[in-house]
Every structure is written in C-alpha cells, then in structure tokens.
Design a protein around this motif. Structure first.
Motif, PDB file in Angstrom:
ATOM      1  N   SER A 152       0.814  -1.218   0.000  1.00  0.00           N
ATOM      2  CA  SER A 152       0.000   0.000   0.000  1.00  0.00           C
ATOM      3  C   SER A 152       0.843   1.262   0.000  1.00  0.00           C
ATOM      4  N   ASN A 153       2.171   1.130   0.071  1.00  0.00           N
ATOM      5  CA  ASN A 153       3.009   2.328   0.021  1.00  0.00           C
ATOM      6  C   ASN A 153       4.095   2.198  -1.042  1.00  0.00           C
ATOM      7  N   VAL A 154       3.632   1.906  -2.262  1.00  0.00           N
ATOM      8  CA  VAL A 154       4.513   1.826  -3.424  1.00  0.00           C
ATOM      9  C   VAL A 154       4.045   2.836  -4.469  1.00  0.00           C
ATOM     10  N   THR A 155       4.927   3.757  -4.823  1.00  0.00           N
ATOM     11  CA  THR A 155       4.679   4.689  -5.913  1.00  0.00           C
ATOM     12  C   THR A 155       5.427   4.194  -7.149  1.00  0.00           C
ATOM     13  N   ALA A 156       4.742   4.153  -8.277  1.00  0.00           N
ATOM     14  CA  ALA A 156       5.408   3.804  -9.532  1.00  0.00           C
ATOM     15  C   ALA A 156       5.906   5.070 -10.212  1.00  0.00           C
ATOM     16  N   VAL A 157       7.095   4.997 -10.779  1.00  0.00           N
ATOM     17  CA  VAL A 157       7.643   6.076 -11.602  1.00  0.00           C
ATOM     18  C   VAL A 157       7.761   5.541 -13.018  1.00  0.00           C
ATOM     19  N   LEU A 158       7.026   6.136 -13.935  1.00  0.00           N
ATOM     20  CA  LEU A 158       7.028   5.706 -15.329  1.00  0.00           C
ATOM     21  C   LEU A 158       7.855   6.699 -16.141  1.00  0.00           C
ATOM     22  N   LEU A 159       9.016   6.258 -16.596  1.00  0.00           N
ATOM     23  CA  LEU A 159       9.926   7.130 -17.331  1.00  0.00           C
ATOM     24  C   LEU A 159       9.488   7.194 -18.795  1.00  0.00           C
ATOM     25  N   VAL A 200       4.322  10.013 -13.781  1.00  0.00           N
ATOM     26  CA  VAL A 200       4.776   9.908 -15.166  1.00  0.00           C
ATOM     27  C   VAL A 200       5.738  11.056 -15.438  1.00  0.00           C
ATOM     28  N   VAL A 201       6.955  10.721 -15.856  1.00  0.00           N
ATOM     29  CA  VAL A 201       7.955  11.746 -16.163  1.00  0.00           C
ATOM     30  C   VAL A 201       7.983  11.958 -17.671  1.00  0.00           C
ATOM     31  N   LEU A 202       7.527  13.132 -18.099  1.00  0.00           N
ATOM     32  CA  LEU A 202       7.549  13.510 -19.509  1.00  0.00           C
ATOM     33  C   LEU A 202       8.724  14.444 -19.780  1.00  0.00           C
ATOM     34  N   GLY A 203       9.020  14.640 -21.055  1.00  0.00           N
ATOM     35  CA  GLY A 203      10.107  15.538 -21.430  1.00  0.00           C
ATOM     36  C   GLY A 203       9.911  16.020 -22.848  1.00  0.00           C
ATOM     37  N   ALA A 204      10.386  15.239 -23.815  1.00  0.00           N
ATOM     38  CA  ALA A 204      10.272  15.613 -25.223  1.00  0.00           C
ATOM     39  C   ALA A 204       8.805  15.774 -25.619  1.00  0.00           C
ATOM     40  N   GLU A 205       8.498  16.914 -26.217  1.00  0.00           N
ATOM     41  CA  GLU A 205       7.150  17.210 -26.704  1.00  0.00           C
ATOM     42  C   GLU A 205       6.082  16.940 -25.626  1.00  0.00           C
ATOM     43  N   LEU A 232      -4.894   9.385  -9.602  1.00  0.00           N
ATOM     44  CA  LEU A 232      -3.861   8.427  -9.245  1.00  0.00           C
ATOM     45  C   LEU A 232      -2.652   8.506 -10.173  1.00  0.00           C
ATOM     46  N   VAL A 233      -2.704   9.409 -11.146  1.00  0.00           N
ATOM     47  CA  VAL A 233      -1.595   9.607 -12.073  1.00  0.00           C
ATOM     48  C   VAL A 233      -1.160  11.066 -12.009  1.00  0.00           C
ATOM     49  N   ARG A 234       0.079  11.282 -11.652  1.00  0.00           N
ATOM     50  CA  ARG A 234       0.630  12.646 -11.617  1.00  0.00           C
ATOM     51  C   ARG A 234       1.690  12.774 -12.700  1.00  0.00           C
ATOM     52  N   VAL A 235       1.745  13.924 -13.326  1.00  0.00           N
ATOM     53  CA  VAL A 235       2.706  14.179 -14.397  1.00  0.00           C
ATOM     54  C   VAL A 235       3.713  15.223 -13.947  1.00  0.00           C
ATOM     55  N   VAL A 236       4.988  14.912 -14.162  1.00  0.00           N
ATOM     56  CA  VAL A 236       6.048  15.903 -13.961  1.00  0.00           C
ATOM     57  C   VAL A 236       6.828  15.989 -15.267  1.00  0.00           C
ATOM     58  N   VAL A 237       7.374  17.157 -15.549  1.00  0.00           N
ATOM     59  CA  VAL A 237       8.066  17.372 -16.818  1.00  0.00           C
ATOM     60  C   VAL A 237       9.527  17.693 -16.560  1.00  0.00           C
ATOM     61  N   ASN A 238      10.394  16.970 -17.230  1.00  0.00           N
ATOM     62  CA  ASN A 238      11.826  17.206 -17.143  1.00  0.00           C
ATOM     63  C   ASN A 238      12.251  18.092 -18.312  1.00  0.00           C
TER      64      ASN A 238
END
Length: 206
Positions: A7-14, A55-60, A77-83
């Motif tokens: 119950s305390n696992v965050t996924a990071v989707l590159l 979700v880590v976005l970057g290009a476009e 349940l899905v958060r987006v961050v931009v690199n």
C-alpha cells in the motif's frame, strides 16, 4: 530499514525520451490497445498494485498531455512531472521521478517503451520484495539465462543511495552495479521484457 507494504509503493514511469532511433516521435504516444502506450502502462502499474503513478515527460510534453488523458482532474492516481532537460540523459528523469514519489514510499521504476509489461509482473515483484532490498524483474533469454530488466522496485531506505549515484544516461544502473548483493532477481518468464527501440520491434505493439 523501512517496513514494506504494497500500500506504500509509488510507480515512476519514465516517458521523457524522444525515441530518436525509432524516429516516430515520443514513444509515449505510440498507439497501443486503442489508446497510447503511456496511458496503458500507467493503468497497468495501478492494476498491479501501485497506489500512484508519477509519469515523467520531457520531449514534446505539451503534445503528450494534449493527446492523452494524463494530468486531467479525474486522473487523481496519475501525476505528471516534466523534465525540461530530458535530452541530458535518463538520470535527470529518474531523479525527478523518485523525488516526486510520495515521501517514505518504495519506488517501482518502469519504462514507457516496454509494452509487454503486465499487471501480473508488477504484482509478482511487489509480492517478492524484502525490506531493504531491490527487487528486479528477470526475463529469460532463449538460452534460459535470466537477465535483469524493468520494472525494478527500490526499497524506500535505498532511494537516496540510488539517486545519488545517477548520472548521464544511467538511472539506477550504476547503483545496481555497485551493490549487486542488494538485488533480488525475480523470474518473470520469457516474455514482456523487450523494449521498443527500433522499427523492427513495433510488432510488440500488436
């Protein structure tokens, strides 16, 4: 050492890369199961037992956001961050993703170009994880030999060590190479571990 609970696992989707070798724009936008690859994989990670996906976005990134349901209010349940420096290598996206995982959470790192990833694989990794360890998916080659792949589950107690070693185009790889005794490889079978890097691998989306 952190207590482990599914119950305390965050996924990071590159999902920040441009997919230069593939030449079709960001892999996140590849069509898959009547949606986009990034949307399907975010759902797979949630279905597998992760409580949230970063979700880590970057290009476009703007195009990805405009073409998907990512970042909408209903996608709580899905958060987006931009690199913004996505083209400097995977390390920056890895760091940003882990930093944005919920404090104290264990972190499951996945790649957007792995369409064979299933919720069962995610559940298997979570079930096998031991406190203070790294649990990595292992996929069998035709020879039967097990090779390490993604996802990999970083114990919360190892987050800082893993991010401190990230550099260039290496996310957790340098940390894993320096600490092989901390890694538990879980047999996930023969299928599911292949990445889409070139056009002759597009059949993986079928």
């Amino acid at each position: 050492m952190s207590e482990f609970s599914t119950s305390n696992v965050t996924a990071v989707l590159l999902a920040a890369g441009l997919g230069t070798r593939l030449g079709l724009g960001p892999k996140a936008l590849l069509p898959f199961r009547s949606r986009t690859l990034v949307e399907v994989l975010a759902e797979v990670l949630l279905d597998g037992g992760c409580r949230e996906v970063v979700v880590v976005l970057g290009a476009e990134a703007g195009q990805v956001l405009a073409s998907t349901g990512l970042g909408r209010a209903e996608q709580r349940l899905v958060r987006v961050v931009v690199n913004p420096e996505w083209n400097s290598g995977m390390a920056g996206s890895f760091l940003l993703g882990v930093e944005n995982a919920l404090p104290g959470d264990h972190v499951l790192v996945a790649l957007v170009d792995q369409p064979g990833l299933t919720a069962d694989v995610v559940r298997t990794l979570l079930a096998a994880h031991l406190p203070g360890r790294v649990t990595a998916a292992g996929y069998r080659a035709a020879s039967g030999k097990l090779r390490r792949g993604h996802p990999l589950l970083l114990d919360a107690s190892l987050r800082t060590l893993a991010t401190d070693s990230a550099a260039g185009d290496s996310g957790a790889r340098l940390f894993l190479q320096a600490n092989p005794e901390l890694v538990d490889l879980v047999d996930c079978g023969y299928e599911g571990g292949e990445d889409i890097d070139t056009r002759d691998q597009l059949h993986l989306l079928d």
